[in-house]
Every structure is written in structure tokens, then in C-alpha cells.
Design an enzyme around this catalytic site. Structure first.
Site, short mmCIF file in Angstrom:
data_model
loop_
_atom_site.label_atom_id
_atom_site.label_comp_id
_atom_site.label_asym_id
_atom_site.label_seq_id
_atom_site.Cartn_x
_atom_site.Cartn_y
_atom_site.Cartn_z
CE LYS A 1 -0.16 3.29 4.74
NZ LYS A 1 -0.11 3.42 6.17
CD GLU B 1 -3.47 -2.40 7.31
OE1 GLU B 1 -2.36 -2.66 6.84
OE2 GLU B 1 -4.11 -1.38 7.03
CG HIS C 1 -5.73 2.04 5.12
ND1 HIS C 1 -5.33 3.01 6.01
CD2 HIS C 1 -4.73 1.14 5.04
CE1 HIS C 1 -4.11 2.71 6.44
NE2 HIS C 1 -3.72 1.58 5.87
CG ASN D 1 -1.70 1.21 1.44
OD1 ASN D 1 -1.81 2.04 0.54
ND2 ASN D 1 -2.28 1.37 2.63
CB SER E 1 5.32 -1.51 11.95
OG SER E 1 4.92 -0.17 12.18
CD GLU F 1 -3.00 5.62 6.61
OE1 GLU F 1 -2.96 5.63 5.37
OE2 GLU F 1 -2.10 5.11 7.32
N GLY G 1 2.54 2.49 10.68
CA GLY G 1 3.48 3.60 10.47
C GLY G 1 4.20 4.03 11.74
P1 PGA Z 1 2.90 0.45 7.60
O1 PGA Z 1 1.43 0.63 6.96
O2 PGA Z 1 3.44 -0.85 7.05
O3 PGA Z 1 3.67 1.65 7.10
O4 PGA Z 1 2.72 0.42 9.06
C1 PGA Z 1 0.57 -0.46 6.79
C2 PGA Z 1 -0.74 0.00 6.24
O5 PGA Z 1 -1.25 1.05 6.67
O6 PGA Z 1 -1.34 -0.64 5.34
#
Ligand code: PGA
Length: 259
Positions: free
Chosen positions: A19, A175, A103, A17, A221, A105, A181
Site C-alpha cells: 500500500k 478480500e 483493490h 501489498n 488481516s 481501497e 486492516g
Molecule cells: P491487511 O490488508 O492484511 O492489512 O488487512 C490486506 C489487503 O488490503 O490487501
């Protein structure tokens, strides 16, 4: 109910992803470097989800490869006066087989509700896309003991109305928001516990055979050095990778950890 890997083979699904990252030239550079690194891998499904502006060119670069393309989001209508939105038909037109929906976000910054995400999920499936549907609790929800209730609500409201055949084109990405992140990964045990719980919820709502076949990816992460131990857990069937998918080497290493 035991619903572990031994009973049904679930092909690992590793998705990147991206983003809101990478300009067109950088996107081309990344997939051009990634292709040879994962060439010949056939026992893992590999997906990259670039920004909308990079989808077309990335789709050209990926032609004939073993890497599938996905969008990061899409709307609930085919076309019309919906400024700024993109339809599943447009994603398919440009070469996407997949989209991410729900997601954290999108839930957090764009106030996307369970009901709206359910509408998106159903429309994306009806439009022929495969979907990675994201769920997960925040740190506050975990600390106050509400994690299971939150997952239960996200699964029951997010997936309501799906038929058994729809699940051939759905994966769930668990997640935990506190791990996205942040550099803090759920331990393999925490991931396994949540994945087993989610699989049980799906079994209760849709039956055991749907739940056994369903791929549940872990996200938050994931890195080259923790991917193998996470995916060694019986209910962890792949990963949805943010930051570590922005470098060909680290994403390829995560794909190889799933072999
Ligand atoms: P990350 O993001 O691996 O940077 O923690 C995962 C995600 O939000 O899909």
C-alpha cells in the site's frame, strides 16, 4: 460441483501489498531481509507490490531471486496525457510481472467501478502482466445478506470478456472489506465458503476447467499465526497480505505457512 484442491494442483500465491508505505531505504531494507528468509522456496509463488517510487530499486535488489515484483494499480492506456497515472508497459519496463487491480481501497476511495476495473484488467493482461484481481463485500453488504449478490456482480462484470487462456495469468483475491486492516480476520470457514462460492461463479461463467485452475487468494488481516489454518482450506490458494507484509519475518512466516 466439487472443485477442490485434490483434483488440480494450484500453486499457492502469497503476495505482499505494501500500500502507501515505506520510503525507498525502508523498501530496500525489507526486501534485502526477506530474500534470504525465503531463499530456495519453489513451491509457492511469492510477490511483493511496493509503491511506484520504490519499484525500480526493489527490482534491482530482487534480481535473480525467487520473489516476483508487482504494481498496486495501473491505467488503461499505454501512454499519453493522463497525469498521475502509470501504464502496464511502464510496470513491465521496470521489472514487474504482476499488478493488483480492483483493490477495495481503489473501489472505495477512488470510485473505481466494475466496468472500469474490467477495462484495466483486460488492458493489463493484453500488456503481458499477470493480475491479482480483488473482490469482496463490505460489512454492511454482508449483514444485509447481499454478500453473494455483490460477489456475483464483481465477478460477472469484473471478469467479463476474458478468454480461457487469459486465466493462466489471473488470480482472484477475495478480500472481505470488513477484514482489511482491522485485525478481524474471516474465519477459515467463512473464507472457504466465499472462495467456494466464487469458484462456482467462475465455473458457471467460464467453465469448470478454468475454475479448477484458478487461484483464489484470501486477504484481510492475514498474519503469521492465522495463515496456515486459512490456507489449509481446500479453496484457499494463497494470501494477499497488507500489514503483515511490511516486516520480513512475518511475511516470510506466511510464505512458509503455504509450504
Ligand atoms: P491487511 O490488508 O492484511 O492489512 O488487512 C490486506 C489487503 O488490503 O490487501
Amino acid at each position: 460441483m466439487s472443485l477442490e484442491k485434490g483434483e488440480v494442483v494450484r500453486k499457492p500465491l502469497i503476495a505482499g501489498n505494501w500500500k502507501m508505505n515505506l520510503l525507498v531505504g525502508e523498501a530496500v531494507g525489507l526486501v534485502s531481509a526477506l530474500k534470504p528468509l525465503v531463499k530456495g522456496v519453489s513451491t509457492v509463488d511469492i510477490v511483493v507490490c511496493p509503491t511506484f517510487t520504490a519499484l525500480h530499486v526493489v527490482s534491482q535488489v530482487l534480481k535473480g531471486s525467487n520473489i516476483e515484483l508487482g504494481g498496486q494499480n495501473c491505467y488503461t492506456k499505454e501512454n499519453g496525457a493522463f497525469t498521475g497515472e502509470i501504464s502496464p508497459q511502464m510496470l513491465r519496463d521496470i521489472g514487474c510481472a504482476w499488478t493488483i487491480i480492483g483493490h477495495s481501497e481503489r473501489r472505495q476511495y477512488f470510485a473505481e467501478s466494475d466496468a472500469f476495473l474490467n477495462e484495466k484488467l483486460k488492458f493489463a493482461l493484453a500488456s503481458g502482466l499477470k493480475v491479482m484481481f480483488c473482490i469482496g463485500e463490505t460489512l454492511g453488504e454482508r449483514q444485509s445478506g447481499k454478500m453473494n449478490d455483490v460477489l456475483k456482480r464483481q465477478v460477472s462484470q469484473g471478469l467479463v470478456g476474458l478468454s480461457e487462456v487469459d486465466f493462466d495469468r489471473v488470480a482472484i483475491a477475495y478480500e472481505p472489506v470488513w477484514a482489511i486492516g482491522t485485525g478481524v480476520t474471516a474465519t477459515p470457514e467463512q473464507a472457504e465458503e466465499a472462495h467456494a462460492f466464487v469458484r462456482g461463479l467462475v465455473a458457471d461463467q467460464f467453465g469448470k476447467s478454468v475454475a479448477e485452475k484458478l487461484r483464489i487468494q484470501y486477504g484481510g488481516s492475514v498474519k503469521a499465526d492465522n495463515a496456515a489454518e486459512l490456507m489449509a482450506k481446500p479453496n484457499v490458494d494463497g494470501a494477499l497480505v497488507g500489514g503483515a507484509s511490511l516486516k520480513a519475518d512475518s511475511f516470510a512466516a506466511i510464505v512458509k505457512a503455504a509450504l
